[in-house]
Design a protein around this motif. Structure first.
Motif, PDB file in Angstrom:
ATOM      1  N   SER A   1       0.787  -1.174   0.011  1.00 31.45           N
ATOM      2  CA  SER A   1      -0.119   0.062  -0.171  1.00 31.45           C
ATOM      3  C   SER A   1       0.746   1.307   0.039  1.00 31.45           C
ATOM      4  CB  SER A   1      -0.876   0.007   1.105  1.00 31.45           C
ATOM      5  OG  SER A   1      -0.042   0.202   2.253  1.00 31.45           O
ATOM      6  N   PHE A   2       0.457   2.364  -0.582  1.00 29.45           N
ATOM      7  CA  PHE A   2       1.119   3.546  -0.505  1.00 29.45           C
ATOM      8  C   PHE A   2       0.866   4.241   0.719  1.00 29.45           C
ATOM      9  CE2 PHE A   2       0.148   4.175  -5.387  1.00 29.45           C
ATOM     10  CZ  PHE A   2       1.367   3.294  -5.547  1.00 29.45           C
ATOM     11  N   LEU A   3       2.010   4.935   0.779  1.00 32.71           N
ATOM     12  CA  LEU A   3       2.265   5.796   2.273  1.00 32.71           C
ATOM     13  C   LEU A   3       1.041   6.715   2.320  1.00 32.71           C
ATOM     14  CD1 LEU A   3       3.867   5.785   4.969  1.00 32.71           C
ATOM     15  CD2 LEU A   3       4.890   7.654   3.772  1.00 32.71           C
ATOM     16  N   LYS A   4       0.211   6.782   3.506  1.00 35.71           N
ATOM     17  CA  LYS A   4      -0.754   7.814   3.585  1.00 35.71           C
ATOM     18  C   LYS A   4      -0.166   8.721   4.390  1.00 35.71           C
ATOM     19  CE  LYS A   4      -3.880   5.514   1.697  1.00 35.71           C
ATOM     20  NZ  LYS A   4      -4.450   5.683  -0.096  1.00 35.71           N
ATOM     21  N   THR A   5      -0.564   9.986   4.254  1.00 34.59           N
ATOM     22  CA  THR A   5      -0.019  11.469   4.729  1.00 34.59           C
ATOM     23  C   THR A   5      -1.096  11.664   6.060  1.00 34.59           C
ATOM     24  OG1 THR A   5      -1.551  12.933   3.698  1.00 34.59           O
ATOM     25  CG2 THR A   5       0.521  12.598   2.757  1.00 34.59           C
ATOM     26  N   GLY A   6      -2.109  10.881   6.199  1.00 35.10           N
ATOM     27  CA  GLY A   6      -2.702  11.259   7.480  1.00 35.10           C
ATOM     28  C   GLY A   6      -3.893  12.555   7.301  1.00 35.10           C
ATOM     29  N   MET A   7      -3.397  13.188   6.061  1.00 37.45           N
ATOM     30  CA  MET A   7      -4.465  14.381   5.885  1.00 37.45           C
ATOM     31  C   MET A   7      -5.452  13.994   4.723  1.00 37.45           C
ATOM     32  SD  MET A   7      -1.286  17.215   5.812  1.00 37.45           S
ATOM     33  CE  MET A   7      -2.468  18.563   5.779  1.00 37.45           C
ATOM     34  N   ALA A   8      -6.630  13.687   5.200  1.00 38.34           N
ATOM     35  CA  ALA A   8      -7.795  13.302   4.178  1.00 38.34           C
ATOM     36  C   ALA A   8      -7.877  13.816   3.175  1.00 38.34           C
ATOM     37  CB  ALA A   8      -9.033  13.146   5.170  1.00 38.34           C
ATOM     38  N   ASP A   9      -7.832  15.222   2.814  1.00 37.48           N
ATOM     39  CA  ASP A   9      -8.076  15.595   1.755  1.00 37.48           C
ATOM     40  C   ASP A   9      -6.958  15.781   0.552  1.00 37.48           C
ATOM     41  OD1 ASP A   9     -10.535  17.013   2.500  1.00 37.48           O
ATOM     42  OD2 ASP A   9      -9.857  18.687   3.196  1.00 37.48           O
ATOM     43  N   LEU A  10      -5.642  15.640   1.188  1.00 35.16           N
ATOM     44  CA  LEU A  10      -4.522  15.395   0.532  1.00 35.16           C
ATOM     45  C   LEU A  10      -4.452  13.885  -0.005  1.00 35.16           C
ATOM     46  CD1 LEU A  10      -1.700  16.553  -0.849  1.00 35.16           C
ATOM     47  CD2 LEU A  10      -0.868  15.903   1.415  1.00 35.16           C
ATOM     48  N   ASP A  11      -4.636  13.019   0.748  1.00 33.89           N
ATOM     49  CA  ASP A  11      -4.633  11.597   0.333  1.00 33.89           C
ATOM     50  C   ASP A  11      -5.725  11.220  -0.672  1.00 33.89           C
ATOM     51  OD1 ASP A  11      -2.685  10.777   1.907  1.00 33.89           O
ATOM     52  OD2 ASP A  11      -3.779  10.474   3.980  1.00 33.89           O
ATOM     53  N   ARG A  12      -6.922  12.015  -0.731  1.00 33.64           N
ATOM     54  CA  ARG A  12      -7.932  11.713  -1.499  1.00 33.64           C
ATOM     55  C   ARG A  12      -7.374  12.220  -2.920  1.00 33.64           C
ATOM     56  NH1 ARG A  12     -11.835  12.958   1.457  1.00 33.64           N
ATOM     57  NH2 ARG A  12     -11.775  15.108   1.333  1.00 33.64           N
ATOM     58  N   ILE A  13      -6.507  13.085  -3.127  1.00 37.40           N
ATOM     59  CA  ILE A  13      -6.024  13.617  -4.276  1.00 37.40           C
ATOM     60  C   ILE A  13      -4.597  12.625  -4.759  1.00 37.40           C
ATOM     61  CG2 ILE A  13      -4.876  15.519  -5.304  1.00 37.40           C
ATOM     62  CD1 ILE A  13      -6.453  17.332  -3.369  1.00 37.40           C
ATOM     63  N   ILE A  14      -3.872  12.577  -3.906  1.00 42.49           N
ATOM     64  CA  ILE A  14      -2.567  11.830  -4.391  1.00 42.49           C
ATOM     65  C   ILE A  14      -2.753  10.381  -4.038  1.00 42.49           C
ATOM     66  CG2 ILE A  14      -1.332  14.068  -3.886  1.00 42.49           C
ATOM     67  CD1 ILE A  14      -0.097  12.601  -1.508  1.00 42.49           C
ATOM     68  N   ARG A  15      -3.580   9.934  -3.489  1.00 38.42           N
ATOM     69  CA  ARG A  15      -3.961   8.453  -3.067  1.00 38.42           C
ATOM     70  C   ARG A  15      -2.529   7.833  -2.649  1.00 38.42           C
ATOM     71  NH1 ARG A  15      -8.622   6.571  -5.491  1.00 38.42           N
ATOM     72  NH2 ARG A  15      -9.798   8.459  -5.856  1.00 38.42           N
ATOM     73  N   GLY A  16      -1.951   8.544  -1.780  1.00 36.99           N
ATOM     74  CA  GLY A  16      -0.610   8.138  -1.018  1.00 36.99           C
ATOM     75  C   GLY A  16       0.655   8.467  -1.790  1.00 36.99           C
ATOM     76  N   LEU A  17       1.777   7.822  -1.019  1.00 40.86           N
ATOM     77  CA  LEU A  17       3.095   8.095  -1.494  1.00 40.86           C
ATOM     78  C   LEU A  17       3.814   6.993  -1.731  1.00 40.86           C
ATOM     79  CD1 LEU A  17       3.920  11.137   0.701  1.00 40.86           C
ATOM     80  CD2 LEU A  17       3.667  11.146  -1.917  1.00 40.86           C
ATOM     81  N   ALA A  18       4.186   6.857  -3.173  1.00 38.01           N
ATOM     82  CA  ALA A  18       5.037   5.255  -3.074  1.00 38.01           C
ATOM     83  C   ALA A  18       6.275   5.423  -2.909  1.00 38.01           C
ATOM     84  CB  ALA A  18       4.795   4.905  -4.607  1.00 38.01           C
ATOM     85  N   PRO A  19       7.282   4.401  -2.549  1.00 41.29           N
ATOM     86  CA  PRO A  19       8.864   4.643  -2.200  1.00 41.29           C
ATOM     87  C   PRO A  19       9.200   4.982  -3.674  1.00 41.29           C
ATOM     88  CG  PRO A  19       7.868   2.150  -1.580  1.00 41.29           C
ATOM     89  CD  PRO A  19       6.564   3.031  -2.387  1.00 41.29           C
ATOM     90  N   GLY A  20      10.283   5.921  -3.399  1.00 34.07           N
ATOM     91  CA  GLY A  20      10.931   6.491  -4.543  1.00 34.07           C
ATOM     92  C   GLY A  20      10.216   7.636  -5.121  1.00 34.07           C
TER      93      GLY A  20
END
Length: 359
Positions: free
Chosen positions: A181-200
């Motif tokens: 799973s991608f890393l979630k920022t914990g900021m709901a609005d931001l996670d909804r846009i970027i869908r998390g952060l991948a390694p690299g």
């Protein structure tokens, strides 16, 4: 622009002349090598300039020939010193051989470029060691230089859709099964846009001065750390106590500016703030101080942070506050920031974690 002495590296120069001559005689062969070559790979700056001219004309659909390039570069001092159009004609003659050799020559040119980069990296490493730079930083600098080199062999220039789709399905299946799973920022609005952060991944969090970039970054760091993931926070602007004060204030909902005059605070607010400090001290966050300013040193510090965090809370995110304060090579600010951006992206790939740079 000054041409280098062709007696310095005859083999490299001959390869470059063959490449450019082939392009002027057979512009359609660009399709076979265009993705391999960039202007900065040429040992002779004049050759890089000619390549850039050819590349630009082909992109615009303009004809490429000895005459067209000679006209476009008629005011170029370096070309004039070497004989002008006659020099281009000699290059065309050198490239008039077997057409199928152009890709082989392109790979030889990339190898020569990598040799020069590696020699420079080794020379810089020797200089670092002689001036007292630590071994971890020197090793990291070499690793970054090697990582930034173009692939000479084994890297396909095209991929089939079958291969790409198969890899995409495999990644999606792992995510569906909860194994990745991608890393979630914990900021709901931001996670909804970027869908998390991948390694690299390398992401820039940009905004005007005093718009809350550091506050947002600290909130992300706190959320990721509370989820049991390690964070390295590269603080090039603020002292570690300022960062801790802000993080505790965010958790306690007590404005951090109130701490500047703590004697004027209500006792209940101060107690709420100090109570919030306890859990904050337990967060797996390592702060990298402002004297660590260039990419190799930051990379080495992040690797140390990963070792210090351990396997229970592996390093999962790096935040750089802020990107413009990272030292980069280059004469202009544009060149420096380009170098920094490339370096941070490379670092993200080597550490296999997402990197967020504030700017």
């Amino acid at each position: 622009m000054n041409a280098i002495s062709h007696s310095d590296m005859p083999t490299t120069i001959a390869v470059e002349q063959y490449m450019l001559g082939s392009m002027m005689l057979r512009p359609d062969s660009f399709d076979a090598i265009g993705g391999l070559i960039s202007p900065d790979m040429f040992a002779d700056p004049l050759h890089g300039h000619v390549w850039r001219m050819i590349e630009g004309r082909l992109a615009k659909g303009h004809p490429v020939s000895v005459n067209s390039i000679a006209i476009a570069l008629e005011d170029n001092d370096a070309l004039r010193e070497l004989g002008g159009k006659r020099y281009l004609l000699n290059m065309a003659a050198s490239g008039s051989g077997q057409a199928g050799l152009v890709r082989e020559q392109a790979l030889a040119m990339v190898e020569g470029y990598c040799r020069r980069l590696l020699n420079l990296a080794l020379r810089d490493a020797g200089s670092d060691l002689s001036t007292g730079t630590g071994v971890p930083e020197t090793v990291t600098r070499l690793q970054l230089a090697i990582q930034a080199m173009p692939q000479m062999e084994g890297e396909e220039s095209t991929y089939s859709m079958m291969k790409a789709a198969t890899e995409a399905v495999r990644e999606a299946a792992l995510s569906y099964e909860g194994k990745a799973s991608f890393l979630k920022t914990g900021m709901a609005d931001l996670d909804r846009i970027i869908r998390g952060l991948a390694p690299g991944d390398f992401m820039l969090l940009a905004g005007a001065t005093s718009m809350g970039k550091t506050s947002a970054a600290l909130e992300i760091a706190g959320n990721v750390a509370r989820a049991g993931r390690g964070v390295a926070f590269v603080s090039l602007e603020m002292h570690r106590t300022q960062l801790a004060t802000r993080l505790i204030s965010a958790a306690s909902r007590v404005p951090y500016t109130d701490l500047r005059e703590a004697s004027q605070m209500d006792e209940s607010d101060f107690r709420r703030w100090t109570d919030a400090a306890g859990p904050i001290t337990e967060l797996p966050v390592r702060i990298i101080p402002k004297h660590v300013r260039d990419i190799p040193a930051i990379h080495a510090a992040c690797k140390r942070a990963g070792h210090e965090l351990g396997d229970r809370t592996p390093l999962s995110l790096v935040i750089v506050d802020y990107a413009q304060l990272v030292r980069g090579a280059g004469k202009s600010r544009y060149e420096q920031m380009t170098e920094v951006s490339i370096g941070l992206k490379t670092m993200a790939g080597m550490l296999d974690v997402p990197v967020i740079g504030l700017c």
